[in-house]
Design a protein around this motif. Sequence first.
Motif, short mmCIF file in Angstrom:
data_model
loop_
_atom_site.label_atom_id
_atom_site.label_comp_id
_atom_site.label_asym_id
_atom_site.label_seq_id
_atom_site.Cartn_x
_atom_site.Cartn_y
_atom_site.Cartn_z
N THR A 45 -22.42 21.30 5.97
CA THR A 45 -21.10 20.72 6.26
C THR A 45 -19.89 21.77 6.19
O THR A 45 -18.88 21.83 6.86
N TRP A 73 -12.97 18.68 7.22
CA TRP A 73 -14.48 18.49 6.52
C TRP A 73 -14.79 19.01 5.19
O TRP A 73 -15.64 19.07 4.58
N LYS A 133 -16.17 8.02 9.04
CA LYS A 133 -16.11 7.93 10.33
C LYS A 133 -15.27 8.67 11.21
O LYS A 133 -15.37 8.96 12.16
N ILE A 149 -16.45 12.17 11.45
CA ILE A 149 -17.45 12.19 12.57
C ILE A 149 -16.63 12.33 13.85
O ILE A 149 -17.09 13.10 14.66
N MET A 173 -22.14 14.00 16.73
CA MET A 173 -22.87 14.21 15.41
C MET A 173 -23.80 13.09 15.52
O MET A 173 -23.55 11.82 15.39
N VAL A 186 -24.78 18.26 9.13
CA VAL A 186 -24.38 17.59 10.00
C VAL A 186 -25.27 17.83 11.23
O VAL A 186 -25.54 19.05 11.71
#
Length: 350
Positions: free
Chosen positions: A109, A119, A144, A147, A157, A255
């Motif tokens: 990540t 992130w 969410k 993402i 992702m 990820v």
Amino acid sequence: MYSVSHYFRISFFLLAGMSILLLAGCRTEPYPKDFEQLSEDERIVIRFSHVVGEDTPKGLAARKFAQLVKERSNGYVEVQVFPNGFLYKDGEEMEALLNGDVQMIAPATSKVTSLIPEWSVMDLPFAFNSYEEVHQYINGPAGKKLISMFDSHGLQMLGLWDNGFKQMTNRNFPIHTPEDLRQLRMRIMPSEIISKQFLVSGAIPKEIDFNIVFHHLENGDVDGQENTLSNIASKNLHLLQNYLTISNHGYLGYVLLVNKEFWEDLPESVRDLIADALLEVSEWEWKNAHKLNAEKLDELERCKCIDIYHLTEEDRKLWEQSFQPVYEYYEDRFGTEYIKALPKNKKEAD
Ligand code: LMR
């Protein structure tokens, strides 16, 4: 870019349909269709590049995923795994994915923070106390939103794989308190927040590609580093370091990213097959990652090749306090939204 010829998409489904009819109707064995006889242009090939060894949580899961996809598609979909940065190294793999030179990568990540700096919430020291908290966060509203940010970069992702929690190692003396980091040159992954984490402690962070950390430790360019036990042991970093601090101060997970255009171009049934396989492998990967890291701790304790210090509860409080400016830095840049949503802050608010 990889596009599958119309003819083979249709024949894939025709064959699948015919096989079902044959099995249901005549109850005779259909001749198995061996898609491996087809050329790469006729199959769907997914090149999956990563930078760690094969005997690691990510390496093992990538191979399991490839195997499952091959079995379930009778070889029509082939995942080719390139470990150890053979194909693309840190800093190269994201570009390769965006250019369509590979179709899938699984960077830490921390390594997507140059593209999407928000992130780096995942890099905040002591942000998570357990894997469950990480998963809860990623499945919640803040996760969410993070993402969805891949979308505008042409990425999708598909999941999150754990590695583990990071520990610190050093060559010349043990690290017990934040002051012990003063003036230490520490290898880090490329992340502004990880850099900040060491800067606030007076250390000198140095971004170095994973595949060459061993050489930099060997040459004395850096004094220490932070990583999970599975990454430390799989690259023999502990053989160049005399002190290990079990600090569990940061999460390291991956990820799973695909090139969005490639993904959307796949037939729906293939996307479903891949998504189902990934879900199954992910559940296995989470358990295996935790088990591997626990095994590595056991091995390192038994080998007596490195001096190990476990942070006490009191130590941990001191470290957490000393890292408060890193949280303030993140908040100044991205507001409170992502930090407030951390499970530990939610618990306090409840
Ligand atoms: C590292 O650079 O230390 C890690 O991101 C390597 C990895 O992929 O686990």
